[in-house]
Design a protein around this motif. Structure first.
Motif, mmCIF file in Angstrom:
data_model
loop_
_atom_site.group_PDB
_atom_site.id
_atom_site.type_symbol
_atom_site.label_atom_id
_atom_site.label_comp_id
_atom_site.label_asym_id
_atom_site.label_seq_id
_atom_site.Cartn_x
_atom_site.Cartn_y
_atom_site.Cartn_z
ATOM 1 N N GLU A 16 0.818 -1.216 0.000
ATOM 2 C CA GLU A 16 0.000 0.000 0.000
ATOM 3 C C GLU A 16 0.854 1.269 0.000
ATOM 4 N N ASN A 17 2.147 1.122 0.300
ATOM 5 C CA ASN A 17 3.059 2.267 0.256
ATOM 6 C C ASN A 17 3.725 2.436 -1.110
ATOM 7 N N CYS A 18 3.394 1.521 -2.032
ATOM 8 C CA CYS A 18 3.930 1.591 -3.394
ATOM 9 C C CYS A 18 2.958 2.413 -4.245
ATOM 10 N N ASN A 19 3.423 3.537 -4.765
ATOM 11 C CA ASN A 19 2.582 4.409 -5.579
ATOM 12 C C ASN A 19 2.776 4.088 -7.056
ATOM 13 N N VAL A 20 1.661 3.813 -7.726
ATOM 14 C CA VAL A 20 1.698 3.333 -9.111
ATOM 15 C C VAL A 20 0.872 4.258 -10.002
ATOM 16 N N GLY A 21 1.383 4.525 -11.203
ATOM 17 C CA GLY A 21 0.632 5.249 -12.219
ATOM 18 C C GLY A 21 0.441 4.348 -13.421
ATOM 19 N N LEU A 22 -0.703 4.448 -14.076
ATOM 20 C CA LEU A 22 -0.977 3.661 -15.278
ATOM 21 C C LEU A 22 -1.405 4.624 -16.381
ATOM 22 N N LEU A 23 -0.597 4.734 -17.422
ATOM 23 C CA LEU A 23 -0.866 5.645 -18.537
ATOM 24 C C LEU A 23 -1.212 4.835 -19.773
ATOM 25 N N ASP A 24 -2.389 5.074 -20.322
ATOM 26 C CA ASP A 24 -2.886 4.369 -21.511
ATOM 27 C C ASP A 24 -2.660 5.265 -22.727
ATOM 28 N N ILE A 25 -1.683 4.910 -23.597
ATOM 29 C CA ILE A 25 -1.441 5.720 -24.795
ATOM 30 C C ILE A 25 -1.948 5.013 -26.061
ATOM 31 N N ASP A 26 -2.822 4.043 -25.875
ATOM 32 C CA ASP A 26 -3.497 3.435 -27.021
ATOM 33 C C ASP A 26 -4.640 4.386 -27.387
ATOM 34 N N ILE A 27 -4.342 5.350 -28.240
ATOM 35 C CA ILE A 27 -5.265 6.449 -28.512
ATOM 36 C C ILE A 27 -6.543 5.971 -29.203
ATOM 37 N N CYS A 28 -6.407 5.034 -30.127
ATOM 38 C CA CYS A 28 -7.578 4.593 -30.897
ATOM 39 C C CYS A 28 -8.361 3.473 -30.214
ATOM 40 N N GLY A 29 -7.732 2.771 -29.295
ATOM 41 C CA GLY A 29 -8.431 1.665 -28.627
ATOM 42 C C GLY A 29 -8.146 1.627 -27.150
ATOM 43 N N PRO A 30 -8.527 2.672 -26.401
ATOM 44 C CA PRO A 30 -8.225 2.708 -24.959
ATOM 45 C C PRO A 30 -9.064 1.694 -24.170
ATOM 46 N N SER A 31 -8.401 0.698 -23.599
ATOM 47 C CA SER A 31 -9.096 -0.365 -22.860
ATOM 48 C C SER A 31 -9.010 -0.205 -21.357
ATOM 49 N N VAL A 32 -8.040 0.585 -20.896
ATOM 50 C CA VAL A 32 -7.762 0.659 -19.459
ATOM 51 C C VAL A 32 -8.953 1.139 -18.629
ATOM 52 N N PRO A 33 -9.688 2.201 -19.032
ATOM 53 C CA PRO A 33 -10.827 2.615 -18.203
ATOM 54 C C PRO A 33 -11.839 1.494 -17.984
ATOM 55 N N ARG A 34 -12.106 0.713 -19.028
ATOM 56 C CA ARG A 34 -13.047 -0.397 -18.923
ATOM 57 C C ARG A 34 -12.506 -1.486 -18.001
ATOM 58 N N MET A 35 -11.220 -1.792 -18.135
ATOM 59 C CA MET A 35 -10.634 -2.883 -17.358
ATOM 60 C C MET A 35 -10.453 -2.536 -15.884
ATOM 61 N N LEU A 36 -10.563 -1.252 -15.562
ATOM 62 C CA LEU A 36 -10.464 -0.847 -14.158
ATOM 63 C C LEU A 36 -11.801 -0.381 -13.605
ATOM 64 N N GLY A 37 -12.863 -0.526 -14.396
ATOM 65 C CA GLY A 37 -14.180 -0.104 -13.937
ATOM 66 C C GLY A 37 -14.282 1.398 -13.740
ATOM 67 N N LEU A 38 -13.535 2.161 -14.563
ATOM 68 C CA LEU A 38 -13.487 3.610 -14.400
ATOM 69 C C LEU A 38 -14.183 4.361 -15.535
ATOM 70 N N GLU A 39 -14.949 3.661 -16.342
ATOM 71 C CA GLU A 39 -15.652 4.336 -17.428
ATOM 72 C C GLU A 39 -16.586 5.409 -16.874
ATOM 73 N N GLY A 40 -16.622 6.550 -17.555
ATOM 74 C CA GLY A 40 -17.480 7.643 -17.116
ATOM 75 C C GLY A 40 -16.794 8.615 -16.177
ATOM 76 N N GLN A 41 -15.592 8.275 -15.716
ATOM 77 C CA GLN A 41 -14.841 9.194 -14.856
ATOM 78 C C GLN A 41 -14.307 10.363 -15.687
ATOM 79 N N GLU A 42 -14.123 11.490 -15.043
ATOM 80 C CA GLU A 42 -13.648 12.678 -15.742
ATOM 81 C C GLU A 42 -12.298 13.126 -15.182
ATOM 82 N N VAL A 43 -11.501 13.727 -16.066
ATOM 83 C CA VAL A 43 -10.213 14.286 -15.667
ATOM 84 C C VAL A 43 -10.435 15.737 -15.240
ATOM 85 N N HIS A 44 -9.897 16.109 -14.093
ATOM 86 C CA HIS A 44 -10.053 17.472 -13.586
ATOM 87 C C HIS A 44 -8.821 18.306 -13.937
ATOM 88 N N GLN A 45 -9.081 19.513 -14.421
ATOM 89 C CA GLN A 45 -8.022 20.403 -14.855
ATOM 90 C C GLN A 45 -7.878 21.554 -13.873
#
Length: 319
Positions: free
Chosen positions: A93-122
């Motif tokens: 739990e002390n290991c901090n991880v980032g996951l960057l999806d650069i598959d621009i035409c077929g982004p699967s990561v949001p679906r595979m993490l159950g994060l579809e519909g989430q928004e990025v805050h600017q």
């Protein structure tokens, strides 16, 4: 022989490009008809993209950048990327991880993490990634699309611009691992990400394949791409390596490794075999539900395979 990374080959150059750092840039026979010929011969192309230094500075608090690559689509690269990130975050739990999806035409990561519909805050500081857990941050073009079924019909320069933005504008903060899920192949996105990460702490690449020769032949090209760009290969994951029956847990081969599979390829190309991940219905269900497989089913053959793979990746990483 100069490597592609030291030559700095443009993403739209032909295969015989001498590279913008070469004395013959824009002047050799291979340059005839190239859209970059004029700018290369003028010396303008030799100037380093200022974003490279900026990205190096932005990622200075990231200990390990790990690329997940595959030569062919459909081999389970995004499955490996997400489960690798989830497993690293779950084990410590002390290991901090980032996951960057650069598959621009077929982004699967949001679906595979159950994060579809989430928004990025600017904010004034940049884009805040979406957090799956307190120690797992995620970024994907999937969070930026108004409709998840929208097709991304972009040419190379626009894709490269977004990849640069993901590296310069996202607030990654301090990370032990930044896992980058790439599209299949060795095209614009791959050349761009390698060049942009020139001054970043790239630990290496995890390459995903399946046992069939049709996949292995493309993975050999991916390994050679890594060698030409001086990207260390941490090892190969053979996905869909057999099938685990959900009733009796017996294993059988669905895709027979007629040419020796990933193990023989790794031996021939002198790279490490990280592990074999069998086809298992429970893994599919975990991915569909956005769950960490080793946490849900720790006693399965597949979970033990992932634990082995994660252990080897940790062993090759900077502490």
């Amino acid at each position: 022989m100069e490597s592609s990374s030291s030559k700095n080959v443009p993403s739209n150059a032909n295969e015989s490009c001498p590279g913008v750092g070469s004395d013959t840039a824009g002047k050799s026979d291979a340059c005839a008809g190239c859209p970059n010929q004029t700018v290369c011969s003028s010396g303008e192309a030799q100037k380093e993209d200022p974003a490279i230094a900026e990205i190096g500075e932005k990622l200075k608090n990231v200990k390990n950048v790990i690329l997940v690559l595959s030569g062919k689509g459909g081999v389970g690269k995004s499955t490996v990327s997400t489960q690798l990130a989830l497993s690293l975050a779950h084990q410590d739990e002390n290991c901090n991880v980032g996951l960057l999806d650069i598959d621009i035409c077929g982004p699967s990561v949001p679906r595979m993490l159950g994060l579809e519909g989430q928004e990025v805050h600017q904010s004034n500081e940049g884009w805040s990634p979406v957090y799956f857990e307190d120690n797992l941050a995620v970024m994907s073009i999937g969070f930026l699309l108004p409709n998840k079924d929208d097709a991304v019909i972009w040419r190379g320069p626009r894709k490269n611009g977004l990849i640069k933005q993901f590296l310069t504008d996202v607030i990654w903060e301090e990370l032990d691992y930044l896992i980058i899920d790439t599209p299949p192949g060795t095209s614009d996105e791959h050349i761009s990400i390698i060049q942009y990460l020139k001054k970043a702490p790239v630990t290496g690449a995890v390459i995903v394949t399946t046992p069939q020769e049709v996949a292995l032949s493309d993975v050999r090209k991916e390994i050679n791409f890594c060698k030409k760009t001086e990207t260390p290969v941490l090892g190969v994951v053979e996905n869909m390596s057999g099938f685990v029956c959900p009733n009796c847990a017996c294993q059988s081969e669905i895709f027979p490794p007629v040419t020796g599979g990933a193990a023989k390829m790794c031996e021939d190309m002198k790279v490490q075999m990280l592990g074999r991940v069998p086809l298992e219905p429970k893994l599919l269900l975990s991915c569909e539900a956005g769950k960490c497989f080793i946490a849900q089913h720790p006693d399965t053959v597949t979970a033990k395979a992932f634990v082995e793979i994660v252990g080897k990746v940790k062993a090759a990483s900077k502490k």
